[in-house]
Design an enzyme around this catalytic site. Structure first.
Site, PDB file in Angstrom:
ATOM      1  N   GLU A 135      55.591  10.723 103.503  1.00 52.21           N
ATOM      2  CA  GLU A 135      54.696  11.814 103.070  1.00 52.21           C
ATOM      3  C   GLU A 135      55.277  12.584 101.881  1.00 52.21           C
ATOM      4  O   GLU A 135      54.551  12.984 100.975  1.00 52.21           O
ATOM      5  CB  GLU A 135      54.480  12.758 104.258  1.00 52.21           C
ATOM      6  CG  GLU A 135      53.411  13.783 104.042  1.00 52.21           C
ATOM      7  CD  GLU A 135      53.150  14.589 105.317  1.00 52.21           C
ATOM      8  OE1 GLU A 135      52.788  13.978 106.347  1.00 52.21           O
ATOM      9  OE2 GLU A 135      53.325  15.816 105.277  1.00 52.21           O
ATOM     10  N   ASP A 136      56.576  12.782 101.872  1.00 50.98           N
ATOM     11  CA  ASP A 136      57.172  13.731 100.915  1.00 50.98           C
ATOM     12  C   ASP A 136      58.175  13.142  99.934  1.00 50.98           C
ATOM     13  O   ASP A 136      58.773  13.897  99.146  1.00 50.98           O
ATOM     14  CB  ASP A 136      57.870  14.872 101.693  1.00 50.98           C
ATOM     15  CG  ASP A 136      56.874  15.751 102.436  1.00 50.98           C
ATOM     16  OD1 ASP A 136      55.720  15.841 101.987  1.00 50.98           O
ATOM     17  OD2 ASP A 136      57.252  16.320 103.471  1.00 50.98           O
TER      18      ASP A 136
END
Ligand SMILES: Nc1nc2c(ncn2[C@@H]2O[C@H](COP(=O)(O)OP(=O)(O)O)[C@@H](OP(=O)(O)OP(=O)(O)O)[C@H]2O)c(=O)[nH]1
Length: 207
Positions: free
Chosen positions: A106-107
């Site tokens: 996600e990051d």
């Protein structure tokens, strides 16, 4: 969070309420674990977890939390794994590794294929289920979290609950820089009820 502020106090009460519900939910999910998997038996499993911690530390190396101290981001994923290991007594190495890796896709520039190649498909599948698509608008991401929650498998639910618990405790510990009480309340919103409702629907914990 200033406890003298009535608005902040009610947010804190909601956090504590949700935390209690989530801890009950974790214990309910844990009770489904077959006994034979409830033990990290061999060095291969320890190695998997440590490799995941090291990988997460490298991938999140330049990232910081939003608190005043700019805590290294990796503290979050270590804390999520610690909640599962210490409070939920999860010893399944795949779940703990996935907790450590849960924000890498996600990051960071990590892909699910990277995770699968290095940690296997079971870990990658858990990470997939708990990852939002950050290219989508925030409202869409939150809506999809609610829609997808009931279809997550038990291991993904455990990681998601520990993630939510960590973030609630973090909100209580220190308000992120620049967040108003209204902004804090957004993270402690009816959406959280909907996500927990979706996660727990099969477990009859909330109605
Ligand atoms: N409480 C808290 N959160 C922080 C801090 N630093 C970073 N975060 C992260 O910020 C996210 C919550 O902030 P939001 O503004 O609601 O979400 P967004 O960054 O995805 O837009 C959480 O990520 P997320 O898990 O991706 O969001 P979600 O899955 O819960 O939506 C949380 O991990 C901090 O100091 N305190």
């Amino acid at each position: 969070m200033a406890s003298s502020d009535p608005h902040a106090t009610s947010i804190l009460q909601r956090c504590l309420q949700w935390e209690a519900i989530m801890l009950v939910g974790i214990s309910d999910l844990i009770s489904e674990l077959p006994l034979e998997t409830d033990c990290m038996e061999n060095s291969g499993e320890v190695s998997l977890v440590l490799d995941a911690a090291n990988y997460a530390a490298q991938k999140h190396a330049t990232q910081r939390r939003k608190d005043a101290a700019q805590t290294p981001y990796v503290n979050h994923v270590l804390g999520v794994a610690q909640i599962l290991a210490h409070e939920a007594r999860v010893t399944d190495a795949f779940v703990l590794a996935a907790a450590l890796l849960h924000d890498t896709v996600e990051d960071t520039d990590t892909t699910l294929a990277d995770i699968a190649a290095r940690f296997g498909h079971k870990v990658a599948e858990i990470v997939r289920q708990v990852s939002d698509d950050k290219s989508l608008p925030k409202e869409t991401r939150k809506r999809l979290q609610i829609e997808h929650a009931p279809f997550c498998d038990r291991d993904a639910k455990l990681v998601k609950l520990a993630d939510k618990i960590y973030n609630l405790r973090d909100l209580d510990r220190d308000t992120p820089i620049g967040w108003s009480q209204e902004r804090v309340a957004e993270g402690v919103s009816p959406e959280m009820d909907a996500i927990l409702d979706a996660i727990y629907r099969d477990h009859n914990l909330i109605n």
